[in-house]
Design a protein around this motif. Structure first.
Motif, PDB file in Angstrom:
ATOM      1  N   GLY A 177      40.878  50.074  37.377  1.00 55.32           N
ATOM      2  CA  GLY A 177      40.967  48.734  36.782  1.00 55.32           C
ATOM      3  C   GLY A 177      40.696  48.765  35.294  1.00 55.32           C
ATOM      4  N   GLU A 178      39.736  49.566  34.885  1.00 59.25           N
ATOM      5  CA  GLU A 178      39.370  49.664  33.466  1.00 59.25           C
ATOM      6  C   GLU A 178      40.398  50.481  32.677  1.00 59.25           C
ATOM      7  OE1 GLU A 178      37.038  49.321  35.763  1.00 59.25           O
ATOM      8  OE2 GLU A 178      35.579  47.923  34.913  1.00 59.25           O
ATOM      9  N   GLN A 179      41.080  51.407  33.361  1.00 62.30           N
ATOM     10  CA  GLN A 179      42.139  52.173  32.669  1.00 62.30           C
ATOM     11  C   GLN A 179      43.241  51.206  32.224  1.00 62.30           C
ATOM     12  OE1 GLN A 179      43.399  55.879  34.263  1.00 62.30           O
ATOM     13  NE2 GLN A 179      45.444  55.768  33.405  1.00 62.30           N
ATOM     14  N   GLU A 185      39.416  42.341  39.959  1.00 63.67           N
ATOM     15  CA  GLU A 185      40.184  43.563  40.220  1.00 63.67           C
ATOM     16  C   GLU A 185      39.340  44.632  40.924  1.00 63.67           C
ATOM     17  OE1 GLU A 185      43.150  44.140  40.292  1.00 63.67           O
ATOM     18  OE2 GLU A 185      43.466  46.297  40.074  1.00 63.67           O
ATOM     19  N   THR A 186      38.103  44.817  40.478  1.00 60.28           N
ATOM     20  CA  THR A 186      37.273  45.859  41.102  1.00 60.28           C
ATOM     21  C   THR A 186      37.005  45.517  42.566  1.00 60.28           C
ATOM     22  OG1 THR A 186      36.309  46.220  38.924  1.00 60.28           O
ATOM     23  CG2 THR A 186      35.211  47.289  40.761  1.00 60.28           C
ATOM     24  N   ASP A 187      36.770  44.215  42.852  1.00 60.44           N
ATOM     25  CA  ASP A 187      36.577  43.794  44.252  1.00 60.44           C
ATOM     26  C   ASP A 187      37.815  44.144  45.086  1.00 60.44           C
ATOM     27  OD1 ASP A 187      34.111  42.728  43.770  1.00 60.44           O
ATOM     28  OD2 ASP A 187      34.809  40.656  43.551  1.00 60.44           O
ATOM     29  N   VAL A 199      35.591  47.914  27.610  1.00 59.84           N
ATOM     30  CA  VAL A 199      36.162  46.827  28.414  1.00 59.84           C
ATOM     31  C   VAL A 199      35.906  46.996  29.903  1.00 59.84           C
ATOM     32  CG1 VAL A 199      38.004  46.285  26.781  1.00 59.84           C
ATOM     33  CG2 VAL A 199      38.417  48.012  28.557  1.00 59.84           C
ATOM     34  N   SER A 200      35.838  45.847  30.597  1.00 67.40           N
ATOM     35  CA  SER A 200      35.789  45.812  32.062  1.00 67.40           C
ATOM     36  C   SER A 200      37.207  45.672  32.593  1.00 67.40           C
ATOM     37  CB  SER A 200      35.010  44.584  32.543  1.00 67.40           C
ATOM     38  OG  SER A 200      33.643  44.760  32.360  1.00 67.40           O
ATOM     39  N   ALA A 201      37.349  45.838  33.910  1.00 62.19           N
ATOM     40  CA  ALA A 201      38.609  45.523  34.583  1.00 62.19           C
ATOM     41  C   ALA A 201      38.776  44.002  34.585  1.00 62.19           C
ATOM     42  CB  ALA A 201      38.554  46.040  36.013  1.00 62.19           C
ATOM     43  N   MET A 202      40.004  43.537  34.850  1.00 62.90           N
ATOM     44  CA  MET A 202      40.209  42.089  34.944  1.00 62.90           C
ATOM     45  C   MET A 202      39.346  41.532  36.078  1.00 62.90           C
ATOM     46  SD  MET A 202      44.280  41.530  34.414  1.00 62.90           S
ATOM     47  CE  MET A 202      45.220  42.515  33.235  1.00 62.90           C
ATOM     48  N   GLY A 229      28.378  52.300  39.238  1.00 64.46           N
ATOM     49  CA  GLY A 229      27.755  51.202  39.991  1.00 64.46           C
ATOM     50  C   GLY A 229      28.250  49.871  39.438  1.00 64.46           C
ATOM     51  N   ARG A 230      28.272  48.848  40.319  1.00 59.46           N
ATOM     52  CA  ARG A 230      28.858  47.566  39.931  1.00 59.46           C
ATOM     53  C   ARG A 230      28.152  46.977  38.708  1.00 59.46           C
ATOM     54  NH1 ARG A 230      32.455  45.266  43.351  1.00 59.46           N
ATOM     55  NH2 ARG A 230      33.109  44.331  41.386  1.00 59.46           N
ATOM     56  N   GLY A 231      28.965  46.390  37.838  1.00 60.95           N
ATOM     57  CA  GLY A 231      28.422  45.841  36.594  1.00 60.95           C
ATOM     58  C   GLY A 231      28.178  46.909  35.543  1.00 60.95           C
ATOM     59  N   GLY A 232      28.648  48.134  35.799  1.00 60.38           N
ATOM     60  CA  GLY A 232      28.296  49.286  34.960  1.00 60.38           C
ATOM     61  C   GLY A 232      28.885  49.313  33.560  1.00 60.38           C
ATOM     62  N   SER A 233      29.838  48.435  33.261  1.00 58.51           N
ATOM     63  CA  SER A 233      30.408  48.463  31.909  1.00 58.51           C
ATOM     64  C   SER A 233      29.370  48.106  30.844  1.00 58.51           C
ATOM     65  CB  SER A 233      31.588  47.493  31.798  1.00 58.51           C
ATOM     66  OG  SER A 233      32.611  47.901  32.651  1.00 58.51           O
ATOM     67  N   ASP A 234      28.379  47.308  31.222  1.00 63.15           N
ATOM     68  CA  ASP A 234      27.302  46.995  30.259  1.00 63.15           C
ATOM     69  C   ASP A 234      26.598  48.292  29.858  1.00 63.15           C
ATOM     70  OD1 ASP A 234      27.759  44.251  30.600  1.00 63.15           O
ATOM     71  OD2 ASP A 234      26.322  44.109  32.250  1.00 63.15           O
ATOM     72  N   GLY A 286      34.984  50.741  30.376  1.00 61.40           N
ATOM     73  CA  GLY A 286      33.611  50.813  30.862  1.00 61.40           C
ATOM     74  C   GLY A 286      33.585  51.357  32.281  1.00 61.40           C
ATOM     75  N   PHE A 287      32.371  51.549  32.825  1.00 60.05           N
ATOM     76  CA  PHE A 287      32.194  51.772  34.266  1.00 60.05           C
ATOM     77  C   PHE A 287      32.548  53.191  34.706  1.00 60.05           C
ATOM     78  CE2 PHE A 287      34.040  50.408  38.657  1.00 60.05           C
ATOM     79  CZ  PHE A 287      32.805  50.329  39.271  1.00 60.05           C
ATOM     80  N   GLN A 288      33.138  54.021  33.794  1.00 63.10           N
ATOM     81  CA  GLN A 288      33.601  55.336  34.254  1.00 63.10           C
ATOM     82  C   GLN A 288      33.118  56.473  33.384  1.00 63.10           C
ATOM     83  OE1 GLN A 288      37.816  56.365  32.545  1.00 63.10           O
ATOM     84  NE2 GLN A 288      38.035  54.488  33.703  1.00 63.10           N
TER      85      GLN A 288
END
Ligand code: ADP
Ligand code: ASP
Ligand code: MG
Length: 423
Positions: A73-75, A46-48, A40-43, A149-154, A135-137
Motif C-alpha cells: 500500500g505504501e509503495q 488499504e492496509t485493512d 507516506v502511509s497507504a491510502m 506493526g499497525r500505525g508504523g509509518s509514524d 512508511g511502515f516498511q
C-alpha cells in the motif's frame, strides 16, 4: 536552510485529489528553502484490505509473505506522490525501504528499525530532490521486506528524521493536533499546544492512536522534535515552522514555558477497547501460584497488562483477574487450558466487553487525589471498576465497554478539561 521530515497518514493520502493537496503542501516547504523528506502511509483503508486478503488466503499465513502483501500500500502512495510532485515542477524520487535501506529486525509483521543508511537519501536531497519514503516498511538481513506493526509509518518518520538529523518531524493527520482526549468522542476536547514525550508515550500506549507508541519512544530517545498538525487545511494555512499544531517536548521545556499554576493536573484521557479480561477462579493461595499463570503466557509472547489478585478464600484459594490484548485472547485461553493442572485453578472465565480508561499527566507526580477523583466520578455515574493500574503519571481502570464514551466524557469534565463553548 532546514532539513525537515513531513509525514502524511492514510486519510491525507486517500485518493489522487488528496495526494495533489499533499504535493502542494510539500512544494510550499521546498519553496521556503527547506530540504524535505516525505514519509507516506497507504491510502486509508488499504492496509485493512490487504490484511483481509492474507487472512482469506489462509488463517495461518506466513508473516514473511504477509509483509510482502501489506507493505505494498505504501509503495503505491510513495510512487504516486513522487509523480504528483514532478507534475507541479518539484523534482522528487521515491525510495523504498530496501532501497535506502531501512534495516530492521526480522520480527516479521512487527519489526523494529535498526539503522537507516542515509547516503542515497543525502545525495538525493543535495540534488535538490524531495525524497519520498514509504512508511511502515523496511528490510531484514537476508533482504526480505518487513513491516513495523499497525500505525508504523509514524515510527518510520521519526526514525528517518533522527537519521538525517532533521530539525523537525511534522506528522500531518486528520486532526490539527493532540487533544485532551479523542476529539471524535468528546467534541469539547481541547487542543494542547505542547505535551511531554512521557505523557504522549503513556497516552499512545493506553489508546490515543494519534501517534504509534513506538514512534514516541524513539523520538524521546533520539530527541527528535515532533509536531502533530492537520493536512486538511487550505493554501493560506500557517507554515509548519510557526508551530500551529501540537509540539511534543521535553519536560524542562514545558515547565519553562508554562507557569506551574496554569498547568492542568491531568493532560489527557484515553480509552482502549482492545483488551480482554480473564479470571481464574480458585487458584491455590501459595508461593509460586501466580508465577505458574504468567510464566507460560510470557513464554507464548503474550503481554499481560492489568492484574488483580483477590483476598484469599477461607479454603486457601484466591481468584486472579488480568487483561491481555483482545487479539491474543484465543492463544491465552489455549495456553491457560494446557496449564490447568499445573496452575490448579477451578474455573476460567473471560470477557471481551471491557474497556480501559486512563488519565495521564505529569502534574499528578506532585498532587494527591487524582485517582480518588476518578473513582468518585465513575462511582457517581454507577460505573463499576473491575481492575486498576497506576504508574507515576497515569491511572487506568477497567470498566464495562458500554460505558466507555460516558466515562471519558464525565472524567473530562471532572478534571476541568472541557473547552469553553461560545454562548
Ligand atoms: P493517520 O492516518 O494520519 O496516521 P490516525 O487515524 O492513525 O491518523 O490518527 C489520528 C486519529 O487519532 C484522529 O482522527 C483521532 O480520532 C484519534 N485520536 C485519538 N486520541 C486522540 C487525541 N488525544 N488527540 C487527537 N487525536 C486523537
Ligand atoms: N498503513 C499502515 C497501517 O494502516 C501504517 C500506517 O499508516 O501508519 O497500519
Ligand atoms: Mg496513524
Amino acid at each position: 536552510m532546514a532539513r525537515i521530515v513531513m509525514k502524511f497518514g492514510g486519510t491525507s493520502m486517500a485518493g489522487i485529489e488528496r495526494i495533489r493537496a499533499v504535493a502542494a503542501r510539500v512544494k510550499r516547504e521546498v519553496e521556503a528553502g527547506n530540504q524535505v523528506a516525505v514519509v507516506v502511509s497507504a491510502m486509508a483503508g488499504e492496509t485493512d484490505r490487504l490484511v483481509g486478503f492474507c487472512r482469506e488466503a489462509s488463517s495461518l499465513y506466513d508473516p514473511r509473505e504477509y509483509d510482502v502483501v501489506v507493505s505494498s500500500g505504501e509503495q503505491v502512495t510513495s510512487g504516486l506522490l513522487a509523480i504528483a510532485l514532478q507534475a507541479i515542477g518539484v523534482p522528487a524520487r521515491s525510495w523504498l525501504g530496501w532501497q535506502l535501506p531501512i534495516h530492521t529486525s526480522d520480527a516479521f509483521s512487527r519489526a523494529r528499525i535498526g539503522t537507516i543508511d542515509t547516503a542515497a537519501l543525502d545525495e538525493s536531497l543535495m540534488r535538490g530532490e524531495v525524497a519520498v519514503i514509504p512508511g511502515f516498511q523496511g528490510v531484514a538481513d537476508g533482504d526480505r521486506i518487513t513491516t513495523l506493526g499497525r500505525g508504523g509509518s509514524d515510527t518510520s518518520a521519526v526514525a528517518v528524521a533522527a537519521a538525517m538529523k532533521a530539525e523537525r518531524c511534522d506528522i500531518y493527520t486528520d486532526v490539527d493536533g493532540v487533544y485532551t482526549t479523542d476529539p471524535r468522542i468528546v467534541p469539547r476536547a481541547r487542543k494542547l499546544a505542547r505535551v511531554t514525550y512521557e505523557e504522549m508515550l503513556e497516552l499512545a500506549s493506553v489508546g490515543a492512536k494519534v501517534l504509534q507508541t513506538r514512534s514516541v519512544g524513539l523520538a524521546m530517545k533520539e530527541q527528535v522534535r515532533v509536531q502533530v498538525l492537520s493536512s486538511f487545511t487550505g493554501e493560506d494555512a500557517p507554515m509548519a515552522d510557526t508551530l500551529p499544531g501540537t509540539m511534543i517536548v521535553g519536560e524542562n521545556e514545558l515547565w519553562e514555558e508554562i507557569a506551574d499554576v496554569e498547568r492542568q493536573l491531568i493532560t489527557g484521557i484515553a480509552h482502549d477497547k482492545n483488551e480482554a479480561k480473564i479470571t481464574l477462579a480458585s487458584v491455590p493461595d501459595k508461593p509460586g501460584a501466580v508465577a505458574s499463570i504468567f510464566a507460560p503466557l510470557a513464554d507464548a509472547g503474550i503481554n499481560v497488562d492489568m492484574i488483580v489478585q483477590n483476598v484469599a478464600h477461607s479454603t486457601g484459594s484466591t481468584d486472579v483477574t488480568f487483561t491481555v490484548p483482545a487479539a491474543d485472547l484465543p492463544r491465552s485461553l489455549d495456553v491457560l487450558g494446557q496449564a490447568k493442572a499445573t496452575i490448579g485453578y477451578e474455573k476460567l472465565v473471560h470477557d471481551t466487553r471491557v474497556a480501559k480508561i486512563s488519565v495521564v499527566g505529569v502534574g499528578m507526580r506532585s498532587h494527591a487525589g487524582v485517582a480518588s477523583t476518578m473513582f468518585t466520578t465513575l462511582g457517581e455515574r454507577g460505573i463499576n471498576i473491575q481492575a486498576i493500574t497506576t504508574s507515576e503519571i497515569k491511572v487506568s481502570v477497567l470498566i464495562e465497554e458500554d460505558y466507555t464514551e460516558l466515562a471519558v466524557r464525565v472524567l473530562h469534565t471532572a478534571y476541568g478539561l472541557d473547552a469553553e463553548v461560545a454562548a
